[in-house]
Enzyme design. Structure first.
Site, PDB file in Angstrom:
ATOM      1  CG  ASP A 347     -33.738 -19.660  -1.296  1.00 33.03           C
ATOM      2  OD1 ASP A 347     -34.977 -19.565  -1.257  1.00 33.03           O
ATOM      3  OD2 ASP A 347     -33.145 -20.750  -1.338  1.00 33.03           O
ATOM      4  CG  ASP A 608     -26.567 -20.851   0.700  1.00 27.13           C
ATOM      5  OD1 ASP A 608     -27.464 -21.171  -0.099  1.00 27.13           O
ATOM      6  OD2 ASP A 608     -26.689 -20.993   1.935  1.00 27.13           O
ATOM      7  CG  ASP A 612     -28.261 -20.103  -5.286  1.00 23.84           C
ATOM      8  OD1 ASP A 612     -29.349 -19.913  -5.839  1.00 23.84           O
ATOM      9  OD2 ASP A 612     -28.159 -20.501  -4.108  1.00 23.84           O
ATOM     10  CG  ASN A 676      -6.144  26.386 -10.485  1.00 23.03           C
ATOM     11  OD1 ASN A 676      -6.779  27.428 -10.398  1.00 23.03           O
ATOM     12  ND2 ASN A 676      -5.755  25.685  -9.422  1.00 23.03           N
ATOM     13  CG  ASN A 701      -1.036  17.536 -11.275  1.00 23.30           C
ATOM     14  OD1 ASN A 701      -2.227  17.702 -11.093  1.00 23.30           O
ATOM     15  ND2 ASN A 701      -0.512  16.390 -11.697  1.00 23.30           N
ATOM     16  CG  ASP A 705      -2.934  14.931  -7.391  1.00 26.78           C
ATOM     17  OD1 ASP A 705      -4.145  15.235  -7.398  1.00 26.78           O
ATOM     18  OD2 ASP A 705      -2.321  14.549  -8.402  1.00 26.78           O
TER      19      ASP A 705
END
Length: 870
Positions: A347, A608, A612, A676, A701, A705
């Site tokens: 707006d 707002d 709306d 892998n 693994n 990570d």
């Protein structure tokens, strides 16, 4: 003090201890006095102590027990993957058959991985909860006889709530007092127009649409004021029961959809690979249980177990950074959508402008200043009981006439279809309807006009003068309202048809200056690839003038009248080209948003107001401000602590940073990890032994990570923030194939060197490949984290330190006392030198592949990571 003992078997209606009382919803047939007695409440509300006691008796509230339950649920969720469950079952079977050492190691690795994920997600959830507390919706209730603001989740049966225009209804209840009360019940009944509510007994067992004295959670006040006795809250309300029965969650964002499709891709690859590995190993007459454990370990390696934790941590870290920029995120996934947004609809008032409306003048139809027009405008603005808005505030602040001789009798509140507001006043024996609103809407109900001399003439004769004034002031960017009145004799209320046959008195001229620097802010948003579109209810001349001053193209304008005549297909084609939508009705805002989304845009909407909420729901990113009405703030996914597009610009940048960092983990998982695990699967087919034991696969693994858990704080290259980016599974698939192939090629080189050149034993082979796999997978993150050469894009210190620590730990594991239990043995110096050379060559090949890959991707329109939105 109010007693806490219920009148009916010691419970209150809806008390969670005995389940909700659903016999008579909000006790619509019970007199208010009896209902107050049953609730052990008074019109002055509850005491603070009694409210706390009742809250503590409600099992659905998040107290410490609830917090523990959520923690346990989050921890258990780390192990809900079917692959993890199968792996644990197979490990248990292995223990049953006598291999307890390997089983304990497998269980320990899985547990550590789960604990890491839990720790990251729990910390992130706590941080987000603290941020959400800043913008939670609150309600005003009477506690100890005085108004007090409390969170809606802390309201209990027996509370007395004070309601004003824009407020959300905090629970189902009965009206104790009401004045000019209109409520939007569309969410509950589907009724489009506001419903008038008043004090008085409703019909027994009446549906919500017919209960004139009942208010319901999930609805909101459009205009007027009320005092509400809360009878039911949470899951016991009408809205709560519907929500529970449907179990509807928020719509899936573009990012969430992408993550889900990415999960499906990995699942397909994993299932095919695991089934093939297991079947071939059994065909080669290898032990069935060991082959099954190996296949499952490969599956765990292919599955990015920490992806949910990494995503949550990245998003919560981004939410904290955005909070420092005064942007609060109510739904974490919307951070990615905010970064991908390429169209922002907003707006004018308070966004492009300062939001400080000023009354410049009150004019008669000849353009002369008029005290009479100012007086009637003041009466209308000062006596209306609806939503407090900047225009009425400006009219009241701009003049101070004496209205002590006027008494308000009734009101027809403003709505966005009529676009006008009327009050009925009495002065002496005269009853007058005074109407104010959009100029065109006021003229629609007028048949005459009053001149400066007080002469009443036909509207047609005065219309050219009125239109000329509107064009003159509207062309300057001023907002124009009309004022009219009508003598209704002895009528004591505004009835159907009373807004007709009115006399037009004159015009109000208001202005709202542009924000300083708004043109520069919009220019920076444009540079970021975000196009701003103005959606305003203002006159087209006013909207176009403001847009031009703000540097927006206003050569093509669509009005609400144009939209009514336009098909959906035509709107989809034109919406992207139009920068200014003027004279727009509330329901048309949502239609514009949906058309832009159908055209392929990621759309944000900043609003707002009461009207709306539908557009905020429809947008990919609903954005509101901290001082917005409750219904708008609750509908939004992002809340700005300042209504300033410069704040939003910072939020867009943070959203893109977060998106880029999330993709880094995906790139790692789909390059080195995939390569892998694929190599391991292939090696198991021609080697006379398993290339890695199941416990070694899981340890690989876990270690690879660990560095990625620091990605949330990593820096991002400026070019990755410069344009909107969206999730693109095709790009990720191509990335996985290219970089997975490079990884697999160097894995095969490692096999060849270990077996043919160095003559490694099975234990040495597993140790050497374990070291090469973890080191290469850790270091490759420093390559794939950027499109630039790795040495020209510095990683964050936590990521660099974590990567180097894992490299050091991996190389040292074969020389520790744990090595025999893990199946490793120390490697000669020649092995380490050869492996180091292979890793260096791999990183160099990955850099070269990256250069070629991104150059090729740049030549494919809309195919780069996150499909740049133009």
């Amino acid at each position: 003090m109010v007693s806490g003992v219920g009148a009916d078997e010691g419970t209150l209606p809806g008390d969670g201890r005995h389940g909700p009382d659903r016999s008579t919803p909000i006790e619509s047939s019970m007199p208010v006095e009896a209902l107050l007695e049953r609730l052990r409440a008074t019109p002055q509300g509850l005491s603070g102590e009694e409210a706390r006691r009742r809250l503590s008796c409600r099992p659905s509230r998040h107290r410490s027990g609830g917090r523990r339950a959520r923690a346990l649920g989050l921890f258990a969720g780390q192990f809900r993957s079917p692959i993890i469950l199968l792996l644990l079952a197979a490990a248990a079977l292995s223990a049953f058959l006598g291999d307890s050492t390997d089983t304990l190691i497998i269980l320990a690795i899985v547990l550590v991985s789960g604990l890491l994920g839990f720790w990251q997600e729990w910390g992130a959830a706590d941080a987000v909860e603290q941020l959400l507390a800043l913008v939670q919706v609150r309600a005003t209730v009477l506690r100890d006889g005085r108004p007090a603001e409390v969170a809606i989740g802390e309201i209990v049966p027996g509370d007395v709530a004070l309601l004003n225009a824009g407020d959300l209804i905090p629970g189902d209840g009965r009206i104790l007092e009401a004045r000019d009360l209109f409520v939007n019940e569309a969410a509950l009944t589907g009724e489009t127009f506001p419903v008038e509510k008043s004090v008085g007994a409703g019909p027994p067992e009446a549906p919500p649409a017919r209960r004139t004295d009942g208010l319901f959670q999930g609805t909101n006040v459009v205009s007027g004021t009320a005092t509400l006795l809360v009878v039911q809250t949470g899951g016991e309300t009408e809205f709560g029961r519907i929500s529970e029965s449907l179990r509807l969650g928020p719509p899936e964002s573009d990012f969430e959809h992408g993550i889900r499709r990415f999960g499906y891709l990995l699942l397909e690859v994993t299932l095919l690979l695991v089934l093939a590995i297991f079947a071939i190993n059994v065909f080669l007459h290898r032990p069935v249980l060991e082959s099954f454990l190996f296949a499952l370990a490969i599956a765990v390696g292919l599955t990015p177990q920490l992806l949910p934790a990494i995503i949550t941590v990245n998003l919560s870290h981004g939410a904290r950074r955005m909070a420092r920029q005064r942007v609060i995120v109510r739904r974490l996934a919307s951070i990615e959508s905010l970064g991908g947004m390429d169209v922002l609809c907003s707006d004018k008032t308070g966004t492009l402008t300062e939001g400080k409306v000023r009354l410049r003048s009150a004019l008669d139809i000849d353009g002369n200043p008029s005290e009479r027009v100012g007086l009637f405008a003041y009466l209308n603005a000062a006596l209306q009981a609806g939503y407090t808005n900047p225009i009425d505030q400006a009219i009241v602040a701009g003049q101070h006439p004496d209205i002590s001789g006027y008494e308000k009798l009734d009101e027809e509140p403003y709505d966005f279809a009529r676009k006008r507001l009327s009050v009925l006043v009495r002065r002496g024996d005269r009853h007058l309807i005074v109407t104010k609103g959009a100029l065109g809407s006021v003229l629609e109900v007028c048949t005459a006009a009053e001149t400066a001399s007080g002469e009443v003439v036909g509207l047609e004769a005065a219309r050219p003068r009125i239109d000329g004034l509107a064009a003159e002031y509207g062309g300057r960017g001023d907002r124009i309202l009309g004022v009219a009145c009508r003598d209704v004799g002895s009528e004591a209320g505004i009835g159907r048809g009373h807004e007709s046959g009115m006399t037009f008195l004159g015009l109000l001229v208001l202005d709202d200056p542009l924000r300083p620097g708004i043109a520069e802010t919009l220019g920076r948003l444009t540079a970021l690839g975000v196009t701003t579109k103005l959606i305003s209810g203002d006159n087209r001349l006013v909207a176009a003038h403001a847009a031009r001053l703000a540097g927006m193209p206003a050569t093509e304008i669509l009005t609400g009248a144009d939209l009514r005549l336009m098909s959906e297909e035509a709107l989809v084609r034109r919406a992207g080209r139009v920068a200014v939508f003027a004279e727009v009705e509330p329901n048309q805002k949502e239609r514009i948003i949906l058309a832009l989304k159908k055209a392929g845009h990621v759309v944000g909407y900043l609003g707002d107001g009461i009207n709306d909420a539908p557009a905020l729901h429809a947008a990919d990113v609903g954005i509101s401000v901290s001082d917005a009405v409750d219904v708008a703030r609750e509908a939004a996914q992002v809340v700005l602590l300042e209504k300033d597009l410069a704040v939003l610009e910072a939020g867009v940048r943070e959203g893109r940073l977060t998106f880029a960092n999330t993709l880094k983990y995906v790139f790692m998982a789909t390059s080195a990890n995939f390569g892998n695990m694929f190599s391991m699967a292939a090696a198991s087919l021609f080697l006379p032994f398993l290339p890695l034991l199941p416990k070694q696969v899981l340890l690989t693994n876990l270690l690879t990570d660990l560095p990625e858990m620091t990605i949330a704080a990593d820096g991002v290259d400026p070019e990755l923030v410069a344009r909107p980016r969206r999730w693109d599974l095709g790009f990720i698939r191509r990335f996985m194939v290219v970089f997975g192939a490079v990884s697999s090629a160097f894995d095969l080189l490692t096999f060849l060197v270990l077996l043919r050149v160095l003559g490694a034993t099975p234990a040495q082979f597993r140790t050497g490949w374990f070291v090469e796999s973890v080191v290469s997978a850790s270091l490759i993150v420093l390559v794939v984290r950027t499109r630039r050469p790795a040495l020209r894009s510095r990683p964050s210190r936590p990521l660099l330190v974590a990567t180097l620590l894992i490299v050091g730990l991996t190389v040292s594991i074969p020389y520790t006392p744990l090595a025999p239990s893990l199946g490793f043995e120390p490697l000669p110096a020649g092995f380490l030198l050869a492996l180091a050379l292979i890793v260096v060559l791999y990183l160099a090949a990955a850099e070269a592949s990256k250069f070629v890959f991104y150059r090729r991707e740049a030549s494919l329109p809309s195919q780069s990571e996150g499909r740049e939105v133009s």
